[in-house]
Scaffold this active site. Structure first.
Site, PDB file in Angstrom:
ATOM      1  N   SER A  82      32.536  39.823  57.839  1.00 26.94           N
ATOM      2  CA  SER A  82      32.339  40.658  56.656  1.00 26.94           C
ATOM      3  C   SER A  82      31.395  41.826  56.987  1.00 26.94           C
ATOM      4  CB  SER A  82      31.844  39.790  55.496  1.00 26.94           C
ATOM      5  OG  SER A  82      32.027  40.437  54.256  1.00 26.94           O
ATOM      6  N   ASP A 207      42.283  36.237  51.032  1.00 27.80           N
ATOM      7  CA  ASP A 207      41.010  36.961  50.876  1.00 27.80           C
ATOM      8  C   ASP A 207      41.090  37.966  49.721  1.00 27.80           C
ATOM      9  OD1 ASP A 207      38.610  38.342  51.206  1.00 27.80           O
ATOM     10  OD2 ASP A 207      38.765  38.401  53.387  1.00 27.80           O
ATOM     11  N   HIS A 235      37.987  34.384  52.298  1.00 32.02           N
ATOM     12  CA  HIS A 235      37.053  35.280  52.992  1.00 32.02           C
ATOM     13  C   HIS A 235      36.200  34.571  54.052  1.00 32.02           C
ATOM     14  CE1 HIS A 235      35.116  39.174  53.299  1.00 32.02           C
ATOM     15  NE2 HIS A 235      33.923  38.636  53.121  1.00 32.02           N
TER      16      HIS A 235
END
EC number: 3.1.1.85
Length: 256
Positions: A82, A207, A235
């Site tokens: 991320s 996601d 995610h």
């Protein structure tokens, strides 16, 4: 000068640095660190201002990357999840000689939606920034819930993320805001066309923060990179699918 919290474990002949995402810390990797440390010399890092890396304020992406790099091994596979994917990518762009391979996990070179580009709506990110000043613990928890939504183990995975956050002192609001500002403003789509090291991009099919439709767009933009989608992950694929995740990384090690 403040130090980054850094833990090294394992004795593999390849170094692997793991960078966590927004609002979290290196404890998020505990679900896979034992297994990975039997294949790699593993480096767990709290990004500046997060977890145990205290005394840092809000930073630009470039400054965050430089701060992390100061304590890093000479050469390593850099894996960023991320927000951490942007930090790892920045290091690959500015110090390619230090990066054996680049791995991004549930990360986008441009998290914010733009013209003809799918991402998080800018007003959603701005809303998170506003809410941070009102009730930042609840805001972080909402963001974590978004990360696991849709998976078969969503509740369990969200609990694992929340436990990671609560295990250590919460980051300061300005640090969290600074991280959101990076997510809102950074766009590395064009610069990453120029990286030459092995580049692996990992995604979760479910996601909600990094839409799967960006995968073929980036396959085309970065033909030198490879992509892999975890079919039932959101995610945080390393939490929901740790065995499959480990296999992908060990296979990469054989190639670099």
């Amino acid at each position: 000068m403040n130090n980054i919290w850094w833990q090294t474990k394992g004795q593999g002949n390849v170094h692997l640095v793991l960078l966590h995402g927004w609002g979290l810390n290196a404890e998020v990797w505990r679900c896979i660190d034992e297994e990975l440390s039997s294949h790699f010399t593993l480096h767990l890092v709290d990004l500046p201002g997060f977890g145990r890396s205290r005394g840092f304020g809000a930073m630009s992406l470039a400054d965050m990357a430089e701060a992390v790099l100061r304590q890093a091994p000479d050469k390593a596979i850099w894996l960023g999840w991320s927000l951490g994917g942007l930090v790892a990518s920045q290091i690959a762009l500015t110090h390619p000689e230090r990066v054996q391979a680049l791995v991004t996990v549930a990360s986008s070179p441009c998290f914010s939606a733009r013209d003809e580009w799918l991402g998080i709506k800018p007003d959603v990110l701005a809303g998170f920034q506003q809410q941070l000043s009102d009730d930042f613990q609840r805001t972080v928890e909402r963001f974590l819930a978004l990360q696991t939504m849709g998976t078969e183990t969503a509740r369990q995975d969200a609990r694992a993320l929340k436990k990671t956050v609560l295990a250590l002192p919460m980051p300061e609001v300005d640090v969290l805001n600074g991280g959101l500002e990076i997510l809102k403003t950074v766009d590395l789509r064009q610069p990453l066309q120029n990286v030459s090291m092995p580049f692996l991009r990992l995604y979760g099919y479910l996601d909600g923060l990094v839409p799967r439709k960006v995968v073929p767009m980036l396959d085309k933009l970065w033909p030198h990179s490879e992509s892999y989608i975890f079919a039932k992950a959101a995610h945080a694929p390393f939490i929901s699918h740790p065995v499959e995740f480990r296999h992908v990384l060990v296979a990469l090690k054989q190639r670099v």
